[in-house]
Design a protein around this motif. Structure first.
Motif, PDB file in Angstrom:
ATOM      1  N   GLN A 185     -47.801  36.054  40.885  1.00  0.00           N
ATOM      2  CA  GLN A 185     -47.574  35.620  39.512  1.00  0.00           C
ATOM      3  C   GLN A 185     -47.702  34.114  39.425  1.00  0.00           C
ATOM      4  O   GLN A 185     -47.344  33.388  40.360  1.00  0.00           O
ATOM      5  CB  GLN A 185     -46.184  36.050  39.032  1.00  0.00           C
ATOM      6  CG  GLN A 185     -45.915  35.757  37.558  1.00  0.00           C
ATOM      7  CD  GLN A 185     -44.603  36.357  37.069  1.00  0.00           C
ATOM      8  OE1 GLN A 185     -43.893  37.027  37.825  1.00  0.00           O
ATOM      9  NE2 GLN A 185     -44.280  36.138  35.812  1.00  0.00           N
ATOM     10  N   ILE A 186     -48.209  33.632  38.302  1.00  0.00           N
ATOM     11  CA  ILE A 186     -48.274  32.206  37.989  1.00  0.00           C
ATOM     12  C   ILE A 186     -47.657  32.022  36.610  1.00  0.00           C
ATOM     13  O   ILE A 186     -47.970  32.774  35.680  1.00  0.00           O
ATOM     14  CB  ILE A 186     -49.718  31.675  37.952  1.00  0.00           C
ATOM     15  CG1 ILE A 186     -50.466  32.008  39.237  1.00  0.00           C
ATOM     16  CG2 ILE A 186     -49.740  30.171  37.705  1.00  0.00           C
ATOM     17  CD1 ILE A 186     -51.949  31.709  39.156  1.00  0.00           C
ATOM     18  N   GLY A 187     -46.793  31.032  36.468  1.00  0.00           N
ATOM     19  CA  GLY A 187     -46.229  30.787  35.148  1.00  0.00           C
ATOM     20  C   GLY A 187     -45.274  29.615  35.158  1.00  0.00           C
ATOM     21  O   GLY A 187     -44.964  29.035  36.207  1.00  0.00           O
ATOM     22  N   THR A 188     -44.802  29.261  33.973  1.00  0.00           N
ATOM     23  CA  THR A 188     -43.749  28.254  33.882  1.00  0.00           C
ATOM     24  C   THR A 188     -42.490  28.796  34.544  1.00  0.00           C
ATOM     25  O   THR A 188     -42.370  29.996  34.814  1.00  0.00           O
ATOM     26  CB  THR A 188     -43.448  27.900  32.419  1.00  0.00           C
ATOM     27  OG1 THR A 188     -42.898  29.073  31.770  1.00  0.00           O
ATOM     28  CG2 THR A 188     -44.710  27.465  31.681  1.00  0.00           C
ATOM     29  N   THR A 189     -41.544  27.913  34.797  1.00  0.00           N
ATOM     30  CA  THR A 189     -40.309  28.366  35.431  1.00  0.00           C
ATOM     31  C   THR A 189     -39.601  29.407  34.569  1.00  0.00           C
ATOM     32  O   THR A 189     -39.034  30.372  35.093  1.00  0.00           O
ATOM     33  CB  THR A 189     -39.376  27.178  35.707  1.00  0.00           C
ATOM     34  OG1 THR A 189     -39.147  26.452  34.497  1.00  0.00           O
ATOM     35  CG2 THR A 189     -40.000  26.238  36.725  1.00  0.00           C
ATOM     36  N   ASP A 190     -39.649  29.247  33.249  1.00  0.00           N
ATOM     37  CA  ASP A 190     -39.050  30.246  32.359  1.00  0.00           C
ATOM     38  C   ASP A 190     -39.800  31.570  32.447  1.00  0.00           C
ATOM     39  O   ASP A 190     -39.192  32.647  32.476  1.00  0.00           O
ATOM     40  CB  ASP A 190     -39.057  29.751  30.913  1.00  0.00           C
ATOM     41  CG  ASP A 190     -38.017  28.668  30.658  1.00  0.00           C
ATOM     42  OD1 ASP A 190     -37.098  28.511  31.493  1.00  0.00           O
ATOM     43  OD2 ASP A 190     -38.129  27.973  29.638  1.00  0.00           O
ATOM     44  N   ASP A 191     -41.128  31.500  32.484  1.00  0.00           N
ATOM     45  CA  ASP A 191     -41.935  32.723  32.533  1.00  0.00           C
ATOM     46  C   ASP A 191     -41.626  33.556  33.768  1.00  0.00           C
ATOM     47  O   ASP A 191     -41.389  34.764  33.677  1.00  0.00           O
ATOM     48  CB  ASP A 191     -43.433  32.384  32.519  1.00  0.00           C
ATOM     49  CG  ASP A 191     -43.918  31.942  31.152  1.00  0.00           C
ATOM     50  OD1 ASP A 191     -43.242  32.251  30.157  1.00  0.00           O
ATOM     51  OD2 ASP A 191     -44.964  31.270  31.097  1.00  0.00           O
TER      52      ASP A 191
END
Length: 375
Positions: A217-223
């Motif tokens: 997975q790749i995403g913002t810390t919230d994501d």
């Protein structure tokens, strides 16, 4: 400086360390590569640095092909976990080293090199330690010197391999805050490797979760925290409680509790596993709502109270966390009967949760969803 990684594969003695990695790193961002030992995160960092070369695939810095270029042509600053400072050199000379070994035609004058090193010492808040040697420094000070040395060459990209792994918890926390502030000042495209999920979530603009040479997975810390894409991603960002359940129509129920925990599910019908973080599992005051359990341990851990319990019938162990300051945190005791019910959770198909993809196989589809109980 933006970085593009395309279909990068790397094996060691037949073992796949990276399998078809695709990644876009934005110019000026602070990106964390997060995963357990053997997940491929350090191999990917070394491939970016030019310390390893991919078996095949493309790497571009600002649109320029780097896949076959050695480290000296990439202008990357690399900070090793164990600092790799030269013991016989002073702090100032350690920082200046990368400039002093440049080819004569590209090497600044000696006075300019020392001025640059002194400026960086001030930047990392160690100006008064210029004449000391590495053995006279604390672990946190050594890490700052190593970072200043990496910055001295004015890199296009800054790469850090487990930068705080050798430090104690208090120093790690202080340096994380300091590194974030330094990144905001310098604006370098920065990639760091860690296996510490708290470190990744606190420091990074985005997080890349890796497993068995692939990106989960790749995403913002919230994501990545609020919407984990796979069971592995959920599990790696904190030990979950996993409850068997079912999706029927638009409702989600837990096995053993007929009352729906959600009434707006869009998940495919069938058997599912419901993943719940300890802080998102609540105790309900009801004769019928929720799953019955018996407390087996009650522990204060700083700002939280941790409750351990076993579900009636199955005996499955579960964990709950309550803020110590909250009214509901007090008064619980071992052998007390409770009923539990999730507030927030993620759902994964039962078959997907039971089996992670092996190396060389396609990754499982990322179709977890985050739910909110309406009960």
């Amino acid at each position: 400086m933006d970085i593009k990684v395309r279909s990068v594969h790397k094996s060691f003695a037949g073992f796949p360390a990276l399998v078809g990695v695709d990644l876009d790193i934005r110019s000026g961002e602070l990106l964390a590569l997060l995963g357990p030992s053997g997940s491929g995160k350090t191999t990917l960092l070394r491939v970016l640095a030019g310390l390893e070369f991919p078996d095949y695939g493309a790497i571009q810095f600002g649109g320029e092909d780097m896949a076959a270029k050695p480290v000296r042509e990439r202008r990357v600053g690399f900070v090793f976990q164990h600092y790799a400072l030269f013991k016989h050199m002073t702090v100032l000379d350690n920082i200046a080293f990368g400039l002093t070994v440049r080819p004569r035609a590209l090497r600044p004058a000696a006075a300019a090199i020392r001025r640059r090193a002194a400026e960086l010492l001030e930047l990392v808040q160690l100006g008064e330690l210029a004449a000391r040697f590495p053995h006279q420094l604390s672990g946190g000070q050594k890490q700052r010197v190593a970072l200043a040395r990496a910055l001295a060459i004015e890199p296009r990209v800054l790469l850090l391999d487990e930068p705080f792994g050798a430090l104690d918890a208090k120093v790690r926390k202080d340096l994380r805050r300091w590194l974030r502030e330094l990144h905001l000042k310098t604006g370098y495209t920065t990639v760091f490797v860690t296996h510490d999920q708290e470190e990744a979530l606190e420091l990074a603009d985005r997080v890349v979760i890796m497993n068995r040479g692939r990106i989960e997975q790749i995403g913002t810390t919230d994501d990545v925290y609020d919407h984990p894409a796979t069971p592995f991603a959920f599990d790696f960002l904190g030990t979950p409680n996993v409850f068997p359940g079912r999706v029927e129509g638009r409702t989600v129920t837990l096995d053993g509790d007929p009352h729906p925990i959600a009434t707006q599910s869009i998940h495919p019908a069938g058997a599912v596993d419901v993943y719940v973080r300890p802080a998102e599992l609540q105790i309900v005051v009801s004769e019928t709502l929720g799953l019955p359990a018996t407390l087996t341990d009650v522990q204060r851990a700083g700002p939280v109270v941790r409750l351990s319990a076993r579900l009636d019938g199955s005996g499955q162990p579960i964990e709950l966390e309550l803020p110590h300051a909250s009214p509901e945190a007090g008064g619980y005791a071992v052998k007390q009967r409770i009923r539990v019910r999730p507030r927030h959770f993620s759902i994964f198909p039962r078959a997907e949760a039971a089996r992670a993809p092996a190396a060389g196989e396609a990754s499982a589809p990322a179709h977890a969803e985050r739910e909110r109980s309406r009960a």
